[in-house]
Design a protein around this motif. Structure first.
Motif, mmCIF file in Angstrom:
data_model
loop_
_atom_site.group_PDB
_atom_site.id
_atom_site.type_symbol
_atom_site.label_atom_id
_atom_site.label_comp_id
_atom_site.label_asym_id
_atom_site.label_seq_id
_atom_site.Cartn_x
_atom_site.Cartn_y
_atom_site.Cartn_z
ATOM 1 N N PRO A 148 1.160 -1.042 0.150
ATOM 2 C CA PRO A 148 0.420 0.265 -0.003
ATOM 3 C C PRO A 148 0.763 1.044 0.316
ATOM 4 O O PRO A 148 2.668 1.587 0.671
ATOM 5 C CB PRO A 148 -1.230 -0.469 1.350
ATOM 6 C CG PRO A 148 0.008 -0.317 2.032
ATOM 7 C CD PRO A 148 0.913 -1.755 1.678
ATOM 8 N N ALA A 149 0.091 2.064 -0.943
ATOM 9 C CA ALA A 149 1.067 3.719 0.047
ATOM 10 C C ALA A 149 -0.337 5.379 -0.036
ATOM 11 O O ALA A 149 -1.477 4.150 -0.732
ATOM 12 C CB ALA A 149 1.466 3.726 -1.168
ATOM 13 N N ILE A 150 0.083 5.471 1.312
ATOM 14 C CA ILE A 150 -0.598 6.880 1.189
ATOM 15 C C ILE A 150 -0.860 7.799 -0.082
ATOM 16 O O ILE A 150 0.584 8.024 -0.207
ATOM 17 C CB ILE A 150 -0.014 7.686 1.786
ATOM 18 C CG1 ILE A 150 -0.709 6.664 3.746
ATOM 19 C CG2 ILE A 150 -0.484 9.148 2.485
ATOM 20 C CD1 ILE A 150 0.183 7.711 4.281
ATOM 21 N N VAL A 151 -1.524 7.805 -0.757
ATOM 22 C CA VAL A 151 -1.038 8.706 -2.119
ATOM 23 C C VAL A 151 -1.625 10.420 -2.596
ATOM 24 O O VAL A 151 -1.911 10.665 -3.121
ATOM 25 C CB VAL A 151 -1.941 8.233 -3.459
ATOM 26 C CG1 VAL A 151 -1.652 6.222 -3.352
ATOM 27 C CG2 VAL A 151 -3.138 7.928 -3.452
ATOM 28 N N GLY A 152 -2.898 10.514 -1.047
ATOM 29 C CA GLY A 152 -3.712 11.496 -1.354
ATOM 30 C C GLY A 152 -4.289 11.933 -0.727
ATOM 31 O O GLY A 152 -4.156 11.355 0.363
ATOM 32 N N TYR A 153 -4.878 13.119 -0.663
ATOM 33 C CA TYR A 153 -6.017 13.486 1.030
ATOM 34 C C TYR A 153 -7.604 14.266 0.136
ATOM 35 O O TYR A 153 -7.315 14.641 -0.871
ATOM 36 C CB TYR A 153 -5.226 14.237 1.664
ATOM 37 C CG TYR A 153 -5.137 15.899 1.589
ATOM 38 C CD1 TYR A 153 -5.606 16.426 1.852
ATOM 39 C CD2 TYR A 153 -3.761 16.151 0.514
ATOM 40 C CE1 TYR A 153 -5.296 18.022 1.506
ATOM 41 C CE2 TYR A 153 -3.569 17.153 0.467
ATOM 42 C CZ TYR A 153 -4.566 18.289 0.603
ATOM 43 O OH TYR A 153 -4.338 19.435 0.346
ATOM 44 N N VAL A 154 -7.949 14.597 1.496
ATOM 45 C CA VAL A 154 -8.976 14.919 0.709
ATOM 46 C C VAL A 154 -9.448 16.163 0.804
ATOM 47 O O VAL A 154 -9.522 16.748 2.273
ATOM 48 C CB VAL A 154 -10.690 13.932 0.431
ATOM 49 C CG1 VAL A 154 -12.142 14.510 0.573
ATOM 50 C CG2 VAL A 154 -10.632 12.526 0.500
ATOM 51 N N LYS A 155 -10.368 17.237 0.557
ATOM 52 C CA LYS A 155 -10.214 18.531 1.215
ATOM 53 C C LYS A 155 -12.007 19.171 0.444
ATOM 54 O O LYS A 155 -12.504 18.226 -0.424
ATOM 55 C CB LYS A 155 -9.405 19.549 0.197
ATOM 56 C CG LYS A 155 -8.444 19.767 -0.926
ATOM 57 C CD LYS A 155 -7.688 21.021 -1.272
ATOM 58 C CE LYS A 155 -8.102 21.806 -1.749
ATOM 59 N NZ LYS A 155 -7.741 22.680 -2.659
ATOM 60 N N SER A 156 -12.237 20.414 0.390
ATOM 61 C CA SER A 156 -13.676 21.234 0.192
ATOM 62 C C SER A 156 -13.078 21.680 -1.174
ATOM 63 O O SER A 156 -11.646 21.518 -1.829
ATOM 64 C CB SER A 156 -13.420 21.927 1.052
ATOM 65 O OG SER A 156 -12.346 22.786 1.236
ATOM 66 N N PHE A 157 -14.166 21.363 -1.858
ATOM 67 C CA PHE A 157 -14.141 21.216 -3.201
ATOM 68 C C PHE A 157 -13.648 22.477 -4.072
ATOM 69 O O PHE A 157 -14.365 23.423 -3.112
ATOM 70 C CB PHE A 157 -15.665 21.666 -3.676
ATOM 71 C CG PHE A 157 -16.115 21.538 -4.765
ATOM 72 C CD1 PHE A 157 -14.989 20.548 -5.977
ATOM 73 C CD2 PHE A 157 -16.648 22.890 -5.874
ATOM 74 C CE1 PHE A 157 -15.130 20.584 -7.730
ATOM 75 C CE2 PHE A 157 -16.762 22.363 -7.338
ATOM 76 C CZ PHE A 157 -16.044 21.773 -8.519
#
Length: 286
Positions: free
Chosen positions: A268-277
């Motif tokens: 596995p790898a951490i590839v990004g994150y979620v932010k407000s639109f």
């Protein structure tokens, strides 16, 4: 109850391996929704010019993966066709509280990918007899690995959202998650695992047609930093067969999830994150 269906023509020459890959791909949606597969039905198209033992090997390959998944084959349907095709209709189950969707990511979630990208590029090279055996063997290992082990690892982390990476490519399925969730997802290209030989082949222009279709479909949704090499961005659009899971999980659970995935044999790898639109579904940075 979760129901899904998928089938396609061969992407490798060996019938048994083709059956395995097709079954893994068909079962994957159940795992992506947090479920466990229980009953499968074969779907096979078969030309009269091929020997029946080829069909037998395809079905045996599929059966081996159904058994590994802990499910059963309860019949199926066969028709005559000029091009062989194989897959499964799969029924799985999950507690209603455990059901995962690809449109429920939350702001601040971390994104974890469970398999490296590049199988579409590798299979395209393989069809042109341009793939060395070690790279072929790696491609087959990736495509014949069930997402069962990733699903088992992720459920204890209470993921917000999940999708499997298949024909729409990494960016296509990530965009589905972003748009469905009403969020923007930021991806760090240098953190996304990509098979090295797939990058080398992409530099040579060995790109499946489906990748260009994905690019066209996503042209208004994705912004890619101009410093990212072309072969990397091509691989992010690469249509995958039996790809891994993309899991959105609370930032406090991310490291534990990565550890459990590694314990279960994943890469596995951490590839990004979620932010407000912010006006775009996906932004890809170095």
């Amino acid at each position: 109850m979760i129901q899904t269906v998928d089938f396609f023509p061969p992407i490798v020459d060996d019938p048994y391996t083709f059956g395995q890959i097709a079954a893994v791909n068909a079962i994957s949606d159940v795992y992506a929704m947090g479920g466990v597969p229980r009953v499968c039905m074969n779907l096979i198209c078969f030309p009269s010019c091929l020997k029946l033992d080829v069909m037998e090997q395809i079905l045996q390959g599929g059966y081996s993966k159904v058994c590994e998944a802990g499910a059963i084959v309860a019949g199926g349907h066969t028709i005559e066709d000029d091009v062989p095709k194989y897959g499964l209709c799969v029924t799985g189950y999950a507690h209603p509280k455990d059901i995962l969707a690809n449109a429920t990511a939350k702001e601040g979630d971390i994104l974890v990918l469970t398999k490296p990208l590049g199988t579409g590029i590798l299979s395209t090279a393989n069809m042109a007899d341009m793939l060395e055996k070690p790279d072929y063997d790696l491609m087959v290992r990736l495509m014949t690995r069930l997402n069962k082990y990733a699903q088992e690892a992720m459920m204890d982390s209470h993921p917000s959202s999940c999708t499997d990476i298949t024909g729409f490519g990494f960016l296509g399925h990530t965009a589905e998650m972003a748009k469905g969730s009403g969020k923007t997802i930021e991806i760090f290209a240098s953190s996304v695992p990509i098979v090295p030989q797939a990058l080398e082949l992409a530099r040579m222009g060995i790109i499946p047609g489906g990748a260009y279709n994905n690019m066209g479909y996503l042209k208004d949704d994705v912004v890619i930093d101009k410093n990212i090499p072309l072969e990397v961005s091509d691989a992010l659009y690469d249509p995958q067969t039996a790809g891994g899971l993309l899991i959105a999980v609370n930032e406090h659970e991310a490291e534990n999830l990565v550890r459990r995935l590694k314990d279960n044999g994943e890469d596995p790898a951490i590839v990004g994150y979620v932010k407000s639109f912010d006006g775009k579904a996906i932004r890809v940075y170095e």
